[in-house]
Design a protein around this motif. Structure first.
Motif, PDB file in Angstrom:
ATOM      1  N   MET A  98       0.865  -1.184   0.000  1.00  8.39           N
ATOM      2  CA  MET A  98       0.000   0.000   0.000  1.00  8.39           C
ATOM      3  C   MET A  98       0.893   1.223   0.000  1.00  8.39           C
ATOM      4  SD  MET A  98      -1.161   2.345   2.463  1.00  8.39           S
ATOM      5  CE  MET A  98      -2.543   2.675   3.512  1.00  8.39           C
ATOM      6  N   ASN A  99       0.491   2.208  -0.777  1.00 12.71           N
ATOM      7  CA  ASN A  99       1.307   3.410  -0.881  1.00 12.71           C
ATOM      8  C   ASN A  99       0.407   4.631  -0.971  1.00 12.71           C
ATOM      9  OD1 ASN A  99       3.048   5.470  -1.844  1.00 12.71           O
ATOM     10  ND2 ASN A  99       4.477   3.887  -2.511  1.00 12.71           N
ATOM     11  N   CYS A 100       0.954   5.761  -0.561  1.00 15.32           N
ATOM     12  CA  CYS A 100       0.125   6.961  -0.567  1.00 15.32           C
ATOM     13  C   CYS A 100       0.816   8.110  -1.285  1.00 15.32           C
ATOM     14  CB  CYS A 100      -0.138   7.356   0.879  1.00 15.32           C
ATOM     15  SG  CYS A 100      -0.975   8.918   0.959  1.00 15.32           S
ATOM     16  N   ALA A 101       0.032   8.838  -2.093  1.00 15.80           N
ATOM     17  CA  ALA A 101       0.556  10.039  -2.758  1.00 15.80           C
ATOM     18  C   ALA A 101      -0.184  11.239  -2.206  1.00 15.80           C
ATOM     19  CB  ALA A 101       0.327   9.943  -4.260  1.00 15.80           C
ATOM     20  N   TYR A 102       0.561  12.288  -1.861  1.00 16.75           N
ATOM     21  CA  TYR A 102      -0.083  13.527  -1.419  1.00 16.75           C
ATOM     22  C   TYR A 102       0.250  14.624  -2.424  1.00 16.75           C
ATOM     23  CZ  TYR A 102      -0.984  17.877   0.991  1.00 16.75           C
ATOM     24  OH  TYR A 102      -1.447  19.141   1.292  1.00 16.75           O
ATOM     25  N   VAL A 103      -0.779  15.291  -2.944  1.00 16.68           N
ATOM     26  CA  VAL A 103      -0.528  16.410  -3.862  1.00 16.68           C
ATOM     27  C   VAL A 103      -1.346  17.613  -3.421  1.00 16.68           C
ATOM     28  CG1 VAL A 103      -0.403  17.137  -6.280  1.00 16.68           C
ATOM     29  CG2 VAL A 103      -0.544  14.709  -5.737  1.00 16.68           C
ATOM     30  N   ASN A 104      -0.672  18.721  -3.196  1.00 20.48           N
ATOM     31  CA  ASN A 104      -1.412  19.964  -2.989  1.00 20.48           C
ATOM     32  C   ASN A 104      -1.643  20.575  -4.364  1.00 20.48           C
ATOM     33  OD1 ASN A 104      -2.129  22.684  -2.705  1.00 20.48           O
ATOM     34  ND2 ASN A 104      -1.388  22.653  -0.612  1.00 20.48           N
ATOM     35  N   SER A 108       1.123  -3.672  -8.635  1.00 22.17           N
ATOM     36  CA  SER A 108       0.113  -4.510  -7.961  1.00 22.17           C
ATOM     37  C   SER A 108      -0.079  -4.194  -6.478  1.00 22.17           C
ATOM     38  CB  SER A 108       0.474  -6.002  -8.046  1.00 22.17           C
ATOM     39  OG  SER A 108       0.505  -6.407  -9.346  1.00 22.17           O
ATOM     40  N   GLY A 109      -0.645  -3.042  -6.207  1.00 24.56           N
ATOM     41  CA  GLY A 109      -0.902  -2.701  -4.807  1.00 24.56           C
ATOM     42  C   GLY A 109      -2.073  -1.743  -4.715  1.00 24.56           C
ATOM     43  N   LEU A 110      -2.244  -1.183  -3.519  1.00 28.21           N
ATOM     44  CA  LEU A 110      -3.308  -0.199  -3.304  1.00 28.21           C
ATOM     45  C   LEU A 110      -2.686   1.190  -3.216  1.00 28.21           C
ATOM     46  CD1 LEU A 110      -6.190   0.711  -2.483  1.00 28.21           C
ATOM     47  CD2 LEU A 110      -5.509   0.253  -0.112  1.00 28.21           C
ATOM     48  N   HIS A 111      -3.165   2.092  -4.058  1.00 28.45           N
ATOM     49  CA  HIS A 111      -2.619   3.447  -4.085  1.00 28.45           C
ATOM     50  C   HIS A 111      -3.658   4.426  -3.523  1.00 28.45           C
ATOM     51  CE1 HIS A 111       0.075   6.464  -6.425  1.00 28.45           C
ATOM     52  NE2 HIS A 111       0.474   6.276  -5.195  1.00 28.45           N
ATOM     53  N   ILE A 112      -3.313   5.090  -2.441  1.00 32.02           N
ATOM     54  CA  ILE A 112      -4.217   6.108  -1.887  1.00 32.02           C
ATOM     55  C   ILE A 112      -3.710   7.473  -2.332  1.00 32.02           C
ATOM     56  CG2 ILE A 112      -5.091   7.172   0.231  1.00 32.02           C
ATOM     57  CD1 ILE A 112      -5.292   4.529   1.448  1.00 32.02           C
ATOM     58  N   VAL A 113      -4.573   8.210  -3.006  1.00 29.48           N
ATOM     59  CA  VAL A 113      -4.149   9.487  -3.578  1.00 29.48           C
ATOM     60  C   VAL A 113      -4.889  10.623  -2.872  1.00 29.48           C
ATOM     61  CG1 VAL A 113      -4.082  10.865  -5.697  1.00 29.48           C
ATOM     62  CG2 VAL A 113      -3.688   8.386  -5.794  1.00 29.48           C
ATOM     63  N   ILE A 114      -4.131  11.465  -2.162  1.00 29.62           N
ATOM     64  CA  ILE A 114      -4.741  12.620  -1.489  1.00 29.62           C
ATOM     65  C   ILE A 114      -4.611  13.835  -2.400  1.00 29.62           C
ATOM     66  CG2 ILE A 114      -4.721  14.106   0.556  1.00 29.62           C
ATOM     67  CD1 ILE A 114      -3.329  11.905   2.111  1.00 29.62           C
ATOM     68  N   LEU A 115      -5.747  14.371  -2.820  1.00 33.17           N
ATOM     69  CA  LEU A 115      -5.738  15.581  -3.649  1.00 33.17           C
ATOM     70  C   LEU A 115      -6.225  16.737  -2.793  1.00 33.17           C
ATOM     71  CD1 LEU A 115      -7.319  14.054  -6.893  1.00 33.17           C
ATOM     72  CD2 LEU A 115      -4.888  14.492  -6.432  1.00 33.17           C
ATOM     73  N   ASP A 116      -5.265  17.548  -2.331  1.00 34.51           N
ATOM     74  CA  ASP A 116      -5.603  18.618  -1.385  1.00 34.51           C
ATOM     75  C   ASP A 116      -5.922  19.899  -2.152  1.00 34.51           C
ATOM     76  OD1 ASP A 116      -5.993  19.900   1.007  1.00 34.51           O
ATOM     77  OD2 ASP A 116      -3.982  19.534   1.801  1.00 34.51           O
ATOM     78  N   GLU A 117      -6.757  20.736  -1.560  1.00 32.92           N
ATOM     79  CA  GLU A 117      -7.172  22.022  -2.136  1.00 32.92           C
ATOM     80  C   GLU A 117      -7.653  21.817  -3.579  1.00 32.92           C
ATOM     81  OE1 GLU A 117      -5.513  25.390  -0.532  1.00 32.92           O
ATOM     82  OE2 GLU A 117      -3.938  24.397   0.590  1.00 32.92           O
ATOM     83  N   ILE A 118      -8.487  20.807  -3.736  1.00 30.81           N
ATOM     84  CA  ILE A 118      -8.917  20.348  -5.053  1.00 30.81           C
ATOM     85  C   ILE A 118      -9.791  21.392  -5.777  1.00 30.81           C
ATOM     86  CG2 ILE A 118     -10.849  19.064  -3.994  1.00 30.81           C
ATOM     87  CD1 ILE A 118      -8.872  17.817  -6.960  1.00 30.81           C
ATOM     88  N   ASP A 119     -10.446  22.267  -5.010  1.00 27.95           N
ATOM     89  CA  ASP A 119     -11.278  23.306  -5.638  1.00 27.95           C
ATOM     90  C   ASP A 119     -10.450  24.225  -6.534  1.00 27.95           C
ATOM     91  OD1 ASP A 119     -10.415  23.720  -2.886  1.00 27.95           O
ATOM     92  OD2 ASP A 119     -11.069  25.783  -3.164  1.00 27.95           O
ATOM     93  N   TYR A 120      -9.216  24.584  -6.099  1.00 26.72           N
ATOM     94  CA  TYR A 120      -8.362  25.449  -6.929  1.00 26.72           C
ATOM     95  C   TYR A 120      -8.078  24.780  -8.256  1.00 26.72           C
ATOM     96  CZ  TYR A 120      -7.321  28.773  -3.299  1.00 26.72           C
ATOM     97  OH  TYR A 120      -7.427  29.752  -2.362  1.00 26.72           O
ATOM     98  N   PHE A 121      -7.765  23.481  -8.145  1.00 29.38           N
ATOM     99  CA  PHE A 121      -7.374  22.735  -9.337  1.00 29.38           C
ATOM    100  C   PHE A 121      -8.515  22.670 -10.338  1.00 29.38           C
ATOM    101  CE2 PHE A 121      -6.944  18.925 -11.822  1.00 29.38           C
ATOM    102  CZ  PHE A 121      -5.647  19.046 -12.281  1.00 29.38           C
TER     103      PHE A 121
END
Ligand SMILES: Nc1ncnc2c1ncn2[C@@H]1O[C@H](COP(=O)(O)OP(=O)(O)OP(=O)(O)O)[C@@H](O)[C@H]1O
Ligand SMILES: [Mg+2]
Length: 398
Positions: free
Chosen positions: A97-103, A147-160
């Motif tokens: 399991m892995n996590c990506a954080y993007v502002n 082959s895993g689980l990817h959790i993607v955090i999309l922060d301040e998504i309204d701007y994008f």
């Protein structure tokens, strides 16, 4: 390399000022990106998010989640905290399991967002040059071979979404349809409630499979948050509870914004340190409020387009001379200034519009007055602190 003389100078300064701070033990703790070990008054939100995400530690795909609430209510820090704990658990039991954080306010194009997301599973995407569909395809392929689980955090998504539309968000929300060996879950974060209402219904229903609202903190809650940080950040006996509670009360006045409260505490400490004081006092907090406000004015002025800066320069010159001014006077002086800068002056009408805009931004105060048979004019005034900031900003432009 330093030569000996330069080393002497540095030694001399260090001897005079000392390297150890009288005020701070660890100022990093007050930095906005610092994630503390515990998050008081967010137990409910942590529990709700952890309840949704806990299956991820076994590698199962959790629902997508939308976190929303006003600014400084702990959305970003709670998301990072919960995901970090789950990732640690997952790794301890060998789950992939892995996590990506993007502002997405800072990383603001679909290309860069995808490239950042992909980089967290080890895929290197060139900085530019590929079609966005190609970047997406590479991400999907990389997910499949990983082959895993990817959790993607999309922060301040309204701007994008405001800047780029919701195509990428829509695509990411459906990426599981293109995958057989891997899974992706999305955590979206926003402080713009209006944004959620206006989302495309398809995006809204899939991003908001689960929703968690973050209420503002009250003054008592902010006090606990500040106290916990102050104990780690400041030397013993440097700050007492009444000063912390003053910061908390001030930050709770508009809405309970923990970022604002922490900024106040940090800047107050920095001012105390600059003054060589051995304690942080209420006076330092009062100075910090002014400094933070000045910073806010500076940011709004420094980012104005050049023509608007020149109009503001004309206003400030006239107001410094005679206390207040009018649209007509501003226009005449502005035309001279614009010519000096080699620019084609804007029309009287545009200048009047810019003045209204500066008024709305709170940079100038413009009152409409009747001039009898000469019609209406604006009487324009400017506060002292703005005059000071405009002076600084204008020094830096040619
Ligand atoms: N319950 C808490 N305990 C300790 N620190 C907190 C807590 N809530 C927020 N903070 C701190 O306050 C600051 C602001 O929190 P955060 O960045 O999570 O707010 P946010 O809701 O994401 O705001 P925005 O919508 O403006 O991005 C951060 O430095 C964070 O560490
Ligand atoms: Mg945030």
């Amino acid at each position: 390399m330093f030569n000996l003389e330069e080393l002497d100078i540095i030694d001399e300064i260090i001897k005079k000022r000392g390297l150890a701070s009288k005020i701070f033990i660890n100022r990093e703790v007050l930095h906005p990106d610092y994630v503390p070990d515990s998050l008081p008054h967010r137990e409910t939100e942590i529990r709700k998010l952890a309840d949704i995400l806990v299956v991820s530690a076994k590698g199962e795909r959790p629902s997508n989640v939308l976190l929303y609430g006003l600014t400084g209510t702990g959305k970003t820090v709670v998301a990072k905290y919960v995901v970090k704990k789950l990732a640690e658990k997952a790794s301890s039991i060998g789950t992939k399991m892995n996590c990506a954080y993007v502002n997405t306010r800072k990383i603001d194009t679909p290309y860069k967002v995808l490239a950042t997301v992909a980089s967290s599973i080890g895929l290197r995407i060139p900085y530019t040059g590929l079609a966005i569909s190609e970047v997406y395809r590479k991400y999907v392929n990389a997910l499949e071979s990983w082959s895993g689980l990817h959790i993607v955090i999309l922060d301040e998504i309204d701007y994008f979404v405001k800047r780029n539309g919701d195509d990428l968000l829509y695509k990411l929300l459906r990426v599981n349809e293109d995958l057989s060996k891997s899974k992706v879950s999305i955590i979206g974060i926003t402080n713009n409630l209006y944004f959620i209402e206006n989302l495309d219904p398809r995006v809204k229903s899939s991003l908001g499979e689960e929703e968690i609202f973050f209420p503002p903190y009250n003054a008592d809650q902010l006090f606990t948050i500040l106290k916990q940080r102050a104990e780690k950040a400041f030397n013993p006996n440097v700050i007492n509870d009444s000063v912390i509670s003053y910061c908390a009360a001030l930050a709770a006045r508009e809405h309970g914004d923990a970022r604002r409260a922490l900024d106040l505490l940090r800047v107050s400490g920095e001012i105390a340190e600059r003054e060589g004081a051995s304690e942080v006092t209420i006076e330092h907090v009062k100075k910090a409020i002014l400094e933070i406000e000045e910073g806010r004015i500076y940011q709004s002025i420094v980012t104005l387009p050049l023509q608007q800066k020149l109009i503001l320069k004309a206003i400030v010159e006239l107001v410094s001379r005679k206390g207040s001014t009018t649209t007509g006077e501003v226009y005449n002086l502005y035309v001279d200034i614009a010519k000096k800068y080699g620019l084609e002056p804007l029309s009287m009408r545009s200048v009047s519009q810019v003045i209204s805009q500066l008024d709305m931004m709170g940079i100038v105060i413009a009152d409409v007055r009747s001039m009898g048979r000469h019609g209406l004019t604006k009487v324009i005034k400017v506060k002292e602190d703005v005059i000071k900031v405009v002076g600084e900003v204008m020094k830096n432009i040619a």
